[in-house]
Structure formats: C-alpha cells, structure tokens
Design a protein around this motif. Structure first.
Motif, mmCIF file in Angstrom:
data_model
loop_
_atom_site.group_PDB
_atom_site.id
_atom_site.type_symbol
_atom_site.label_atom_id
_atom_site.label_comp_id
_atom_site.label_asym_id
_atom_site.label_seq_id
_atom_site.Cartn_x
_atom_site.Cartn_y
_atom_site.Cartn_z
ATOM 1 N N THR A 55 0.687 -0.992 -0.025
ATOM 2 C CA THR A 55 0.094 -0.165 -0.030
ATOM 3 C C THR A 55 1.005 1.269 0.013
ATOM 4 O OG1 THR A 55 -0.179 0.015 2.537
ATOM 5 C CG2 THR A 55 -2.051 -1.211 1.147
ATOM 6 N N GLN A 56 1.810 1.083 0.355
ATOM 7 C CA GLN A 56 3.027 2.388 0.475
ATOM 8 C C GLN A 56 4.417 2.001 0.176
ATOM 9 O OE1 GLN A 56 2.249 5.255 3.645
ATOM 10 N NE2 GLN A 56 4.267 5.371 4.180
ATOM 11 N N VAL A 57 4.959 3.043 -0.495
ATOM 12 C CA VAL A 57 6.407 2.848 -0.668
ATOM 13 C C VAL A 57 7.136 4.014 -0.204
ATOM 14 C CG1 VAL A 57 8.335 2.890 -2.373
ATOM 15 C CG2 VAL A 57 6.193 1.375 -2.970
ATOM 16 N N ASP A 58 8.202 3.719 0.659
ATOM 17 C CA ASP A 58 8.961 4.904 1.303
ATOM 18 C C ASP A 58 9.925 5.074 0.612
ATOM 19 O OD1 ASP A 58 7.146 5.351 3.455
ATOM 20 O OD2 ASP A 58 8.128 4.724 5.082
ATOM 21 N N VAL A 59 10.469 6.227 0.025
ATOM 22 C CA VAL A 59 11.674 6.606 -0.621
ATOM 23 C C VAL A 59 12.338 7.569 0.067
ATOM 24 C CG1 VAL A 59 12.512 7.549 -2.816
ATOM 25 C CG2 VAL A 59 10.171 6.410 -2.874
ATOM 26 N N ASP A 60 13.334 7.252 0.875
ATOM 27 C CA ASP A 60 14.338 7.751 1.624
ATOM 28 C C ASP A 60 15.336 8.352 0.827
ATOM 29 O OD1 ASP A 60 15.948 8.981 3.619
ATOM 30 O OD2 ASP A 60 15.986 7.293 4.800
ATOM 31 N N ILE A 61 15.486 9.733 0.777
ATOM 32 C CA ILE A 61 16.416 10.454 -0.219
ATOM 33 C C ILE A 61 17.264 11.292 0.772
ATOM 34 C CG2 ILE A 61 15.222 10.190 -2.466
ATOM 35 C CD1 ILE A 61 14.511 13.288 -2.185
ATOM 36 N N ARG A 62 17.256 11.094 2.040
ATOM 37 C CA ARG A 62 17.962 12.118 2.771
ATOM 38 C C ARG A 62 19.491 12.000 2.786
ATOM 39 N NH1 ARG A 62 15.078 10.088 8.383
ATOM 40 N NH2 ARG A 62 15.375 8.009 7.144
ATOM 41 N N ALA A 63 20.009 11.151 2.003
ATOM 42 C CA ALA A 63 21.220 10.784 1.936
ATOM 43 C C ALA A 63 21.882 11.093 0.419
ATOM 44 C CB ALA A 63 21.964 9.588 2.344
ATOM 45 N N LEU A 64 20.656 11.494 -0.461
ATOM 46 C CA LEU A 64 20.998 11.737 -1.910
ATOM 47 C C LEU A 64 21.344 13.211 -1.997
ATOM 48 C CD1 LEU A 64 20.605 10.446 -4.612
ATOM 49 C CD2 LEU A 64 18.513 11.458 -4.686
ATOM 50 N N GLU A 65 22.782 13.262 -2.306
ATOM 51 C CA GLU A 65 23.290 14.916 -2.304
ATOM 52 C C GLU A 65 22.639 15.490 -3.297
ATOM 53 O OE1 GLU A 65 27.340 14.576 -2.455
ATOM 54 O OE2 GLU A 65 27.813 16.432 -3.230
ATOM 55 N N PHE A 66 22.457 14.965 -4.495
ATOM 56 C CA PHE A 66 22.022 15.766 -5.674
ATOM 57 C C PHE A 66 21.236 14.877 -6.691
ATOM 58 C CE2 PHE A 66 22.276 17.918 -9.859
ATOM 59 C CZ PHE A 66 21.673 19.111 -9.463
ATOM 60 N N MET A 67 20.130 15.213 -7.438
ATOM 61 C CA MET A 67 19.782 14.560 -8.589
ATOM 62 C C MET A 67 19.531 15.563 -9.852
ATOM 63 S SD MET A 67 16.252 12.388 -8.376
ATOM 64 C CE MET A 67 15.112 14.050 -8.028
ATOM 65 N N ASN A 68 19.873 14.978 -10.806
ATOM 66 C CA ASN A 68 20.056 15.989 -12.035
ATOM 67 C C ASN A 68 18.523 15.804 -12.516
ATOM 68 O OD1 ASN A 68 20.099 13.422 -13.471
ATOM 69 N ND2 ASN A 68 21.855 13.998 -14.802
ATOM 70 N N SER A 69 18.336 16.361 -13.715
ATOM 71 C CA SER A 69 17.005 16.394 -14.356
ATOM 72 C C SER A 69 16.771 15.138 -15.058
ATOM 73 C CB SER A 69 17.078 17.563 -15.476
ATOM 74 O OG SER A 69 17.882 17.648 -16.368
ATOM 75 N N SER A 70 17.806 14.291 -15.589
ATOM 76 C CA SER A 70 17.223 12.989 -16.036
ATOM 77 C C SER A 70 17.154 11.909 -15.126
ATOM 78 C CB SER A 70 18.958 12.543 -16.798
ATOM 79 O OG SER A 70 19.212 13.560 -17.944
ATOM 80 N N CYS A 71 17.582 12.066 -13.979
ATOM 81 C CA CYS A 71 17.311 11.182 -12.963
ATOM 82 C C CYS A 71 15.940 11.605 -12.482
ATOM 83 C CB CYS A 71 18.368 10.884 -11.918
ATOM 84 S SG CYS A 71 19.828 10.207 -12.398
ATOM 85 N N PHE A 72 15.738 12.768 -12.348
ATOM 86 C CA PHE A 72 14.355 13.411 -11.983
ATOM 87 C C PHE A 72 13.227 12.800 -12.926
ATOM 88 C CE2 PHE A 72 11.158 16.777 -12.413
ATOM 89 C CZ PHE A 72 10.687 17.019 -11.089
ATOM 90 N N LYS A 73 13.562 12.530 -14.168
ATOM 91 C CA LYS A 73 12.511 12.215 -15.170
ATOM 92 C C LYS A 73 12.529 10.687 -14.661
ATOM 93 C CE LYS A 73 12.204 10.323 -19.574
ATOM 94 N NZ LYS A 73 12.942 9.432 -20.504
ATOM 95 N N GLY A 74 13.441 10.000 -14.139
ATOM 96 C CA GLY A 74 13.145 8.405 -13.609
ATOM 97 C C GLY A 74 12.008 8.485 -12.900
#
Lengths: 126, 172
Positions: A55-74
C-alpha cells in the motif's frame, strides 16, 4: 526484492519489503552516469511491487546529495506508471527528505504537484 | 574593483574556468560552487540554486556540445546602482550544433513567453515522462526550481547560455 540494490556512478540504492510496505533508500549523486540504470531499476521495482499487496513505498532520499534532471525524469516516469494503476491496487509514495539539501524541497514540490496529494506525500526533516 | 564587505562575506565573488566537463568533474565543480557561495553569501538556499544551475548547464554542455571543452562562469556582484542586493549569474559557453542551438532557443523563448514558470514546468514534466531519450528538463528546471532567468547568445561562434537572478539577502 529483485532488484534489491543499485550502484551506478556515485548513486547507490537499496530496496526492502515488509508486509504492506516497501522501503527504498537512495544515497550519493544521481547524475548523468546513473539515469538509465535508475529508470530501469524503478521500472523493475514497480513491476514487482505491483504484484505484491503493497500500500505504500517509502523513498528515503535524505542521503541523496543531488539529483539531475535526467534522474528526476526516472522518478516522474515511475509516478506515471503508478498513476495508471487502478485505484484498488495503486500504492502511495512517501518521500523522506532533508532540509540539509535544499534542492530536495524544490524538486519534491514539483514531483508532488505532478503526482497529486492522493499519491505523493513528502516528509522533510530539519 | 569595489569590494563590499559585510557580515555576509565579500562581494564580488566570481570565477571562470575552461575545462572538459566529464561527469566526474561536474560533481566536483558543483560541490565547489555550492560550498564556496554558501560561505560567501552565508545562504545555503542561494548557493544550492547556483549549484543546481551549474550542474544542469554543465551536463547540457556534455550532452549537446560538439567539442569536449566548455567555459563555465559564475558571478556574484553588487546589484546596479539604486538596487539592494546582488546579481547572480551562471553561464556556460561551448560549441553546439545548429540543431541543439535551435532547441535551446526554443526552450528559452518558451520560458520567456510563459506567464507561469511552474505551470510550464509541470507541462514539460508530463512531456518528459513520455520521452524515450533524455528529459528535456534541464533548462526549465533552472528557471522553475532555481528561479533564474535564462538567456542565450552567440559568443565567438560558441553558444552561451546564461542563468541570472537578483538576490536580496534576508538580513532579519
């Protein structure tokens, strides 16, 4: 889960499943070296999650320093896949973010607006 | 050169570098921009926006450039007389094909013509979700998430894309 982890460029990701919850954790840098692998990783995970009673997916990005627009698209492509599911089997996505990396607030605002509040929740810690 | 010294650092603080922007080096430069301007401006939000613009412009140069090198410029300077605050500016200059120049111009013109940058960003996100290759979101993201204006010019036969913003520190 299969796939349970990803290592691409400086991006690391892991996935685990417990009951109705799937947890994803991302760390490092999501940039031009990781976009194709990230999109494939999320695509495969979605196929597996859709077959589970999740019912839920937790996406922990607290250790993600940066995300570019191509990965954003993912992530956008993944959200579109979830939106296309019929409501009974659709799952919510909850992003766990940090104010340590200010880009997260701005990007997640755009993502949550796109996905809608019924689908996306953002929790930001100071 | 006029230096403005305050509790918020020393302005102007600008640099320019010509290099071959590989993926590994882009991360290094983005981290430098973020940490340097966080110290200069004492503002992690603004330095994060400069870092985002730096990263997206450099990746654009790698993806669409026709040679291996590019010139990155980052500038924080006192605003023109009569205005408070600073003018911040990130530019990338590199060779580009006519096709890529036309695509950059199309995006920048559309951004300049739209009334609501965030609504335009949402439209582009939807379009991006259907694209087979690339996101086409880099420049729009700079405008929508970093709040910067984009402009395009040809300098010495190279394409220059410039992201600019006016910044007024919160002194409270």
């Amino acid at each position: 889960m299969t796939p349970s982890s990803l290592q691409a460029g400086e991006l690391r990701a892991s996935a685990s499943h417990s009951g109705e919850l799937v947890s994803l954790a991302f760390a490092g840098n999501a940039d031009g070296r990781a976009d194709s692998d990230l999109e494939a990783f999320l695509h495969e995970l979605h196929a597996e999650i859709a077959a589970l009673a999740v019912t839920q997916v937790d996406v922990d990005i607290r250790a993600l320093e940066f995300m570019n627009s191509s990965c954003f698209k993912g992530f956008i492509t993944w959200i579109v896949q979830v939106r296309r599911m019929k409501p009974p089997s659709r799952y919510r996505i909850r992003f766990l973010a940090t104010s340590k990396y200010p880009w997260q607030k701005r990007s997640l605002h755009a993502i949550s607006f796109f996905g809608g509040s019924e689908l996306i929740e953002v929790v930001t810690e100071d | 050169m006029l230096l403005i010294e305050s509790e918020r650092g020393v302005i102007p603080a600008s640099f320019s570098i010509r290099f071959s922007p590989s993926a590994k080096l882009i991360v290094v430069v983005r981290r430098f921009v973020q940490s340097f301007y966080a110290r200069v401006l004492e503002d992690t939000e603004m330095s994060s926006q400069l870092a985002l613009a730096t990263h997206e412009l450099l990746e654009n140069a790698v993806k669409y450039g026709t040679t291996n090198d590019a010139v990155l410029g980052v500038s924080v300077a006192a605003a023109a007389e009569g205005r408070d605050g600073y003018d911040v500016d990130v530019s990338i200059r590199n060779s580009a094909s006519a096709e890529n120049l036309a695509e950059a111009k199309r995006v920048i013109d559309a951004l300049g013509a739209c009334d609501d940058t965030f609504a335009f960003y949402q439209e582009q996100i939807l379009i991006a979700s259907e694209r087979e290759r690339g996101s086409g979101l880099g420049l729009v993201r700079i405008a929508a998430e970093a709040g910067m204006r984009l402009a395009l010019d040809i300098v010495d036969d190279e394409l220059e894309i410039r992201a600019s913003a006016h910044y007024t520190p919160d002194l409270s």
